[in-house]
Design a protein around this motif. Sequence first.
Motif, PDB file in Angstrom:
ATOM      1  N   ILE A   1       0.958  -1.192  -0.242  1.00  0.00           N
ATOM      2  CA  ILE A   1      -0.285   0.537  -0.286  1.00  0.00           C
ATOM      3  C   ILE A   1       0.538   1.229  -0.026  1.00  0.00           C
ATOM      4  CG2 ILE A   1      -0.082   0.328   2.990  1.00  0.00           C
ATOM      5  CD1 ILE A   1      -2.885   1.103   0.631  1.00  0.00           C
TER       6      ILE A   1
ATOM      7  N   LEU B   1      -0.204  -3.660  -7.107  1.00  0.00           N
ATOM      8  CA  LEU B   1      -1.922  -3.101  -5.610  1.00  0.00           C
ATOM      9  C   LEU B   1      -2.828  -4.303  -6.146  1.00  0.00           C
ATOM     10  CD1 LEU B   1      -2.365   0.400  -5.666  1.00  0.00           C
ATOM     11  CD2 LEU B   1      -1.031  -0.568  -3.742  1.00  0.00           C
TER      12      LEU B   1
ATOM     13  N   VAL C   1      -4.584  -5.883  -2.719  1.00  0.00           N
ATOM     14  CA  VAL C   1      -4.319  -4.535  -1.418  1.00  0.00           C
ATOM     15  C   VAL C   1      -6.350  -3.793  -1.671  1.00  0.00           C
ATOM     16  CG1 VAL C   1      -3.644  -2.636  -1.018  1.00  0.00           C
ATOM     17  CG2 VAL C   1      -2.539  -3.745  -1.217  1.00  0.00           C
TER      18      VAL C   1
ATOM     19  N   LEU D   1      -8.775  -1.338  -1.788  1.00  0.00           N
ATOM     20  CA  LEU D   1      -8.798   0.543  -1.564  1.00  0.00           C
ATOM     21  C   LEU D   1     -10.626   0.692  -1.185  1.00  0.00           C
ATOM     22  CD1 LEU D   1      -6.655   1.692  -4.756  1.00  0.00           C
ATOM     23  CD2 LEU D   1      -5.600   1.820  -2.707  1.00  0.00           C
TER      24      LEU D   1
ATOM     25  N   ASN E   1      -6.128   1.713   3.690  1.00  0.00           N
ATOM     26  CA  ASN E   1      -5.523   2.183   2.595  1.00  0.00           C
ATOM     27  C   ASN E   1      -5.605   3.467   1.355  1.00  0.00           C
ATOM     28  OD1 ASN E   1      -4.765  -0.531   3.444  1.00  0.00           O
ATOM     29  ND2 ASN E   1      -6.057  -1.666   2.908  1.00  0.00           N
TER      30      ASN E   1
ATOM     31  N   SER F   1      -2.500   5.412   0.274  1.00  0.00           N
ATOM     32  CA  SER F   1      -2.849   6.099  -1.077  1.00  0.00           C
ATOM     33  C   SER F   1      -3.353   7.041  -1.627  1.00  0.00           C
ATOM     34  CB  SER F   1      -3.502   4.898  -2.250  1.00  0.00           C
ATOM     35  OG  SER F   1      -4.571   4.933  -1.971  1.00  0.00           O
TER      36      SER F   1
ATOM     37  N   GLY G   1      -2.911  -3.261   4.326  1.00  0.00           N
ATOM     38  CA  GLY G   1      -1.610  -2.985   3.687  1.00  0.00           C
ATOM     39  C   GLY G   1      -0.976  -4.183   3.071  1.00  0.00           C
TER      40      GLY G   1
END
Length: 460
Positions: A126, A382, A387, A389, A394, A398, A446
């Motif tokens: 992340i 990612l 990951v 989002l 996160n 980002s 993350g």
Amino acid sequence: MSDQKMVLDVKDVPQLSRWILFSIQHLFAMFGATILVPFLTGLSPAVALISSGLGTLAYLFITKGQIPAYLGSSFAFIVPIQTAMEVSGTAGVMVGSFLAGIVYGLLSMLMKMFGTNWVIKVLPPIVVGPVIMVIGLSLAPTAIDQAMNVDGEYSGIHFSVAIVTLLVTALGSLYFKGFFGLIPILIGIIVGYLYSLVFTIFTNITVVDTSGISAAWSKIIDSDSVFQAISSAFLMPEFTVPFVDYQPLDVLNLSIILIMVPIAVVTVAEHIGDQMVLSKVAGRNFLRQPGLHRSIFGDGAATLIASLLGGPPNTTYGENIGVLAITRVFSVFVIGGAAILAIFFGFIGIITEVIASIPRPVMGGVSILLFGIIASSGLRMLIDNEVDLAHKRNLVISSVILVIGIGGAVIQIPVTEEMNVEIPSMALAAIIGLVLNLLLPDKESGYGNGKMFSTEEEGS
């Protein structure tokens, strides 16, 4: 890919004819990207070639000849080099590069002593993914300026050169087969160069300046003997050597440290990702044997060598992995041969002049694709690590990294009445990302699926 038939294993020595061909092929695949960094930063392309060759040989020695990796100029340092150049010139860049190489060495020592689990806490996907995206996207204005502007003014002809170069490179990467499929960047540069020559020859618009090439060639053909002609073909590159061309302590300051050194964290993250992918391609665990600490130390040694000669920092390359995956030639002797050829080319004056004559829009066209690929690689990290989002933590990390890094946010720290120390946007984005990751709760999210660090990495 690791289950495909291997043409040459890591320690295999090819036949001489194939050895030379494979090494030239590998060097060509690396050539465009290796000279792009010095071209954009004002450093010497010849020195960049020589330092990349010497750095690669040092890397092969430090990793016991067990990792087939060619090291080239690092894209992550383009903006920091440009910034440091404005602050302290080439000498400041070299001092900053030297310190970045020292950071590599310290990190490799820590990994040797304490393993690599702590790296997971500091550099989860992340953080690393968005920082890599920042590297590519923050360079976008540079690529566009190179592609379509001349002295700050728009030029349709120059932009057409960039578009032709971009199209050939992009289509070549998709449709070229065999040997040509390995060198779409080089082919794109050649086609863009020839297209520029057409405008220069048949119009009054100078897109490419070949006067340096003509002078170098004239020097060779006007020689009185074969020996003199051979001597004329060689040229001493513009090395920048500490204690000879400058005094390191005279240019060392806090600004240089903050501009250059934090980028080492970013390139170490890239290095780890490259080693994991290379391990999968080759069917080996290079992170365990010879060990991640050795490969990072080798990377740092290559950067130190470059800083002592006047070249840009070196790092491992995605192009290197691509060539290995396609050709299935993993021999370190082929990599070493490419390194020796790079050193040799760096001393040939006419080659240096050809490189220097490459038009800005040609490199701009190539840069549009290469810088975009860097940004896409961060996005892919990612995705590959799954990951989420949708998780607010996160999303916050980002978002902050991307906006600070791409937006150009900086921190200026007054040191004296006449001097401010500036932390550039790329380093600031990485630092803030690291801090947010350490402070915000639910750190496990993350890491995603943990794929990025799923391989045992302790070396011997």
